[in-house]
Design a protein around this motif. Structure first.
Motif, mmCIF file in Angstrom:
data_model
loop_
_atom_site.group_PDB
_atom_site.id
_atom_site.type_symbol
_atom_site.label_atom_id
_atom_site.label_comp_id
_atom_site.label_asym_id
_atom_site.label_seq_id
_atom_site.Cartn_x
_atom_site.Cartn_y
_atom_site.Cartn_z
ATOM 1 N N VAL A 289 -7.326 6.444 11.547
ATOM 2 C CA VAL A 289 -7.336 7.659 12.457
ATOM 3 C C VAL A 289 -7.490 7.416 13.850
ATOM 4 O O VAL A 289 -8.188 6.562 14.306
ATOM 5 N N ASP A 290 -6.490 8.044 14.516
ATOM 6 C CA ASP A 290 -6.570 8.113 16.064
ATOM 7 C C ASP A 290 -7.721 8.960 16.482
ATOM 8 O O ASP A 290 -7.731 10.214 15.999
ATOM 9 N N VAL A 291 -8.390 8.489 17.531
ATOM 10 C CA VAL A 291 -9.240 9.141 18.149
ATOM 11 C C VAL A 291 -8.762 10.566 18.912
ATOM 12 O O VAL A 291 -9.114 11.736 18.533
ATOM 13 N N MET A 292 -7.723 10.385 19.620
ATOM 14 C CA MET A 292 -7.100 11.501 20.299
ATOM 15 C C MET A 292 -5.971 12.389 19.566
ATOM 16 O O MET A 292 -4.910 12.019 19.781
ATOM 17 N N LEU A 293 -6.655 13.173 18.522
ATOM 18 C CA LEU A 293 -5.240 13.746 17.850
ATOM 19 C C LEU A 293 -5.376 15.462 18.102
ATOM 20 O O LEU A 293 -6.492 15.951 18.658
ATOM 21 N N PRO A 294 -4.273 15.789 18.096
ATOM 22 C CA PRO A 294 -4.202 17.439 18.255
ATOM 23 C C PRO A 294 -5.039 17.952 17.029
ATOM 24 O O PRO A 294 -5.258 17.392 16.063
ATOM 25 N N GLY A 295 -5.398 19.283 17.335
ATOM 26 C CA GLY A 295 -6.091 19.870 16.391
ATOM 27 C C GLY A 295 -7.503 19.396 16.316
ATOM 28 O O GLY A 295 -8.274 19.000 17.323
ATOM 29 N N SER A 296 -8.037 19.197 15.224
ATOM 30 C CA SER A 296 -9.523 18.504 15.212
ATOM 31 C C SER A 296 -9.276 17.178 15.620
ATOM 32 O O SER A 296 -8.245 16.332 15.154
ATOM 33 N N ASP A 297 -10.138 16.696 16.507
ATOM 34 C CA ASP A 297 -9.889 15.260 16.967
ATOM 35 C C ASP A 297 -10.429 14.221 15.846
ATOM 36 O O ASP A 297 -11.056 14.350 14.992
ATOM 37 N N GLY A 298 -10.313 12.954 16.141
ATOM 38 C CA GLY A 298 -10.563 11.910 15.171
ATOM 39 C C GLY A 298 -12.250 11.766 14.944
ATOM 40 O O GLY A 298 -12.499 11.656 13.859
ATOM 41 N N PHE A 299 -13.166 12.291 15.835
ATOM 42 C CA PHE A 299 -14.671 12.239 15.632
ATOM 43 C C PHE A 299 -14.733 13.299 14.512
ATOM 44 O O PHE A 299 -15.752 13.127 13.658
ATOM 45 N N GLY B 78 -5.204 16.361 13.366
ATOM 46 C CA GLY B 78 -6.193 16.540 12.707
ATOM 47 C C GLY B 78 -6.424 17.336 11.553
ATOM 48 O O GLY B 78 -7.267 17.046 10.446
ATOM 49 N N ASP B 79 -6.083 18.520 11.737
ATOM 50 C CA ASP B 79 -6.178 19.629 10.876
ATOM 51 C C ASP B 79 -5.342 19.194 9.290
ATOM 52 O O ASP B 79 -5.763 19.465 8.264
ATOM 53 N N GLN B 80 -4.023 18.638 9.701
ATOM 54 C CA GLN B 80 -3.216 18.448 8.362
ATOM 55 C C GLN B 80 -4.045 17.108 7.838
ATOM 56 O O GLN B 80 -3.874 16.997 6.655
ATOM 57 N N ALA B 81 -4.520 16.341 8.602
ATOM 58 C CA ALA B 81 -5.236 15.133 7.934
ATOM 59 C C ALA B 81 -6.338 15.504 7.152
ATOM 60 O O ALA B 81 -6.853 15.150 5.965
ATOM 61 N N ALA B 82 -7.085 16.414 7.590
ATOM 62 C CA ALA B 82 -8.476 16.872 6.663
ATOM 63 C C ALA B 82 -7.892 17.703 5.517
ATOM 64 O O ALA B 82 -8.437 17.388 4.545
ATOM 65 N N ASP B 83 -6.675 18.218 5.534
ATOM 66 C CA ASP B 83 -6.099 18.894 4.302
ATOM 67 C C ASP B 83 -5.770 18.051 3.193
ATOM 68 O O ASP B 83 -5.975 17.947 2.052
ATOM 69 N N LEU B 84 -5.014 16.910 3.621
ATOM 70 C CA LEU B 84 -4.604 15.766 2.821
ATOM 71 C C LEU B 84 -5.925 14.899 2.239
ATOM 72 O O LEU B 84 -5.999 14.763 1.003
ATOM 73 N N ALA B 85 -6.897 14.697 3.299
ATOM 74 C CA ALA B 85 -8.031 13.769 2.907
ATOM 75 C C ALA B 85 -8.640 14.780 1.777
ATOM 76 O O ALA B 85 -9.450 14.134 0.912
ATOM 77 N N GLY B 86 -8.882 16.093 1.923
ATOM 78 C CA GLY B 86 -9.732 16.831 0.772
ATOM 79 C C GLY B 86 -9.071 16.680 -0.649
ATOM 80 O O GLY B 86 -9.578 17.157 -1.426
ATOM 81 N N SER B 87 -7.804 16.218 -0.677
ATOM 82 C CA SER B 87 -7.303 16.299 -1.780
ATOM 83 C C SER B 87 -7.765 15.066 -2.923
ATOM 84 O O SER B 87 -7.826 14.959 -4.049
ATOM 85 N N TYR C 71 0.808 -1.182 0.142
ATOM 86 C CA TYR C 71 0.005 -0.095 0.130
ATOM 87 C C TYR C 71 0.853 1.162 0.015
ATOM 88 O O TYR C 71 1.871 1.165 0.664
ATOM 89 N N ARG C 72 0.340 2.400 -0.466
ATOM 90 C CA ARG C 72 1.037 3.664 -0.530
ATOM 91 C C ARG C 72 0.346 4.356 0.646
ATOM 92 O O ARG C 72 -1.021 4.656 0.691
ATOM 93 N N CYS C 73 1.076 5.363 1.615
ATOM 94 C CA CYS C 73 0.772 5.687 2.723
ATOM 95 C C CYS C 73 1.302 7.147 2.867
ATOM 96 O O CYS C 73 2.340 7.378 2.404
ATOM 97 N N ASP C 74 0.531 8.024 3.415
ATOM 98 C CA ASP C 74 0.978 9.249 3.721
ATOM 99 C C ASP C 74 0.384 9.491 5.515
ATOM 100 O O ASP C 74 -0.513 8.953 5.621
ATOM 101 N N TRP C 75 1.487 10.180 6.123
ATOM 102 C CA TRP C 75 1.109 10.463 7.472
ATOM 103 C C TRP C 75 0.938 11.857 7.770
ATOM 104 O O TRP C 75 1.418 12.959 7.395
ATOM 105 N N ALA C 76 -0.235 12.289 8.607
ATOM 106 C CA ALA C 76 -0.542 13.536 9.299
ATOM 107 C C ALA C 76 -0.513 13.371 10.607
ATOM 108 O O ALA C 76 -1.067 12.600 11.241
#
Length: 219
Positions: A51-61, A34-43, A26-31
């Motif tokens: 997704v970890d539930v307890m993330l800095p910024g926007s949490d997992g939920f 939560g905010d960086q993950a949202a930016d990547l997901a939006g691509s 598999y190909r993987c990217d890491w954030a």
């Protein structure tokens, strides 16, 4: 080849997940938040998010809600093991809920299950001179098809998805047969021996003393 987003603030855990998934093709990217993950997901280039539930910024939920709007499936991978947390995660829309610490083989199996559910699983797996089609449940070696029993094929997929990982006999039995391996049982060893001969893995599917077996391939 599916693309997977890893949203995890602890670098060692993120790296363990990345190496596990990369080893399975598999190909993987890491954030790391939560905010960086949202930016990547939006691509729009990902097939699954871990997704970890307890993330800095926007949490997992919050990230889960955002991913649902993108039709991006999410598996929670978290240390929060209480039943109430699992129920909340699944009711919120997560496709699965994996509790840390996790077994690498179990993580891969759950990832593959979700990808199949969304018709995004890998079409074929190829390693050590063998190609397998999980959907058609067919395998080939040196251009010719190999006749495998259902359990032998499941065993083949397990090793193809976990290259260079030492798999305990108990883990192998649980993933292929389900349940617990009976004390003294030689079921795993017999099936590994038969698989090894059928696919020509005599030199690369090796026994690991007091552990189980490992498929050794160049990295």
């Amino acid at each position: 080849m599916p693309n997977i987003l890893i949203a995890e603030d602890e670098r060692p855990i993120a790296e363990l997940i990345r190496l596990t998934l990369k080893g399975a093709g598999y190909r993987c990217d890491w954030a790391p938040d939560g905010d960086q993950a949202a930016d990547l997901a939006g691509s729009g280039r990902y097939d699954l998010a871990l997704v970890d539930v307890m993330l800095p910024g926007s949490d997992g939920f919050a990230l889960l809600d955002y991913c649902k709007g993108l039709d991006l499936p999410v598996i929670f991978v978290t240390a929060r093991s209480a039943v109430a947390d699992r129920v909340r995660g699944l009711h919120a829309g997560a496709e699965d809920y994996i509790v840390k610490p996790f077994d690498a083989a179990e993580l891969l199996a759950r990832v593959e299950t979700v990808l199949r559910r969304f018709h995004k699983a890998q079409a074929t797996l190829s390693l050590a001179g063998v190609t397998a089609d999980p959907r058609a449940r067919r395998a080939w070696r040196a251009g010719g098809e190999v006749a495998l029993t259902p359990k032998e094929f499941d065993l083949l997929l397990l090793f193809l998805r976990n290259p260079n990982a030492a798999l305990y006999r108990d883990t192998i039995y649980e993933q292929v047969w389900g349940g617990e391996l009976a004390y003294g049982s030689k079921t795993v060893d017999l099936h590994v021996q038969r698989l090894r001969k059928k696919v020509g893995w005599e030199d690369c599917l090796r026994a690991v003393h007091k552990v189980g077996y490992r498929l050794e391939v160049p990295q």
